[in-house]
Design an enzyme around this catalytic site. Structure first.
Site, PDB file in Angstrom:
ATOM      1  CG  LEU A  54     -19.875  -3.570   7.491  1.00 30.19           C
ATOM      2  CD1 LEU A  54     -19.607  -2.263   7.115  1.00 30.19           C
ATOM      3  CD2 LEU A  54     -20.767  -3.312   8.708  1.00 30.19           C
ATOM      4  CG  ASP A  55     -14.447  -4.317   4.233  1.00 27.93           C
ATOM      5  OD1 ASP A  55     -15.233  -4.737   3.059  1.00 27.93           O
ATOM      6  OD2 ASP A  55     -13.511  -3.443   4.362  1.00 27.93           O
TER       7      ASP A  55
END
Length: 239
Positions: A54-55
């Protein structure tokens, strides 16, 4: 840092990752000293194994395995596209009520630390479905227009390409607010300087997958973060 636990059983644990926290150590951000992986290991007092990414500037549902076999089985589920994921995002402009973005994406690599993509490698298939939840028009003269339009969208990805949601909405000319790599710098700057928003407005809100060890599904939801909700309210997307 104590991470909010959304789901926990003998095989898996899901957390609500805050914006600004890396999943694990990476050469791409050598100055960072906090990582979700290490924080969760310390919090639970045991090893955990990351399943997906997840960024850093995004928030929301992040799933870990508690032993290697659990990691292997869940990684296979992700590879087989057996995981449903939905995101919330605030975008520039007014997208259609609903739509499908079927646009192949090229592999992205940081030339400083990763091997270059082989010449001639074709873009990979990528598909995102979305629906628009709310629209607003604000008296912000950011570009050549006297007002600025924004929308709150829900996106569901059928593939898991790098920065897929961000790149797909940019492709249809509705970039995410706060996206420093693929977004609109004028709106990003306005939100940062005038509204105090220094995050990417992308939130992994929901995930569902068949449990690899039990005859049931794992379904996890992460509420809209307070900072995300405050901006959505400020620009008239939620009450």
């Amino acid at each position: 840092m104590v991470l909010p636990v959304l789901y926990h059983d003998a095989h898996y644990v899901a957390i609500d990752k805050p914006s600004g926290l890396l999943v694990h150590r990476t050469y791409l951000d050598q100055r960072e000293r906090r990582f979700a992986l290490q924080c969760l290991r310390d919090q639970l007092g045991r090893l955990v194994y990351p399943i997906h990414r997840l960024d850093k500037p995004a928030s929301g549902v992040l799933l870990f395995a508690l032993h290697p076999e659990a990691a292997q089985r869940m990684t296979s589920a992700f590879a087989e596209k057996a995981v449903e994921k939905r995101y919330l995002a605030i975008v520039r402009g007014h997208p259609d009520d609903a739509g499908v973005i079927d646009h192949p994406l090229k592999a992205l690599r940081d030339k400083r630390f990763e091997s270059p993509v082989a010449a001639g490698t074709p873009p990979a298939p990528a598909l995102t479905r979305y629906r628009t939840l709310a629209r607003s028009e604000c008296p912000f003269a950011i570009s050549k227009y006297p007002t600025s339009r924004y929308a709150l969208v829900e996106a569901e990805t059928e593939t898991g390409r790098y920065h897929q949601v961000r790149r797909h909405f940019n492709h249809i000319h509705h970039p995410l607010i706060g996206d420093q790599k693929h977004g609109d710098y004028r709106h990003n700057r306005f939100f940062r300087e005038q509204l105090g928003c220094d995050r990417l407005l992308l939130h992994a809100a929901w995930m569902r997958v068949a449990h690899p060890f039990e005859e049931r599904t794992i379904e996890v939801a992460a509420p809209m973060p307070a900072d995300f909700a405050a901006i959505a309210s400020r620009i008239g997307l939620i009450a």
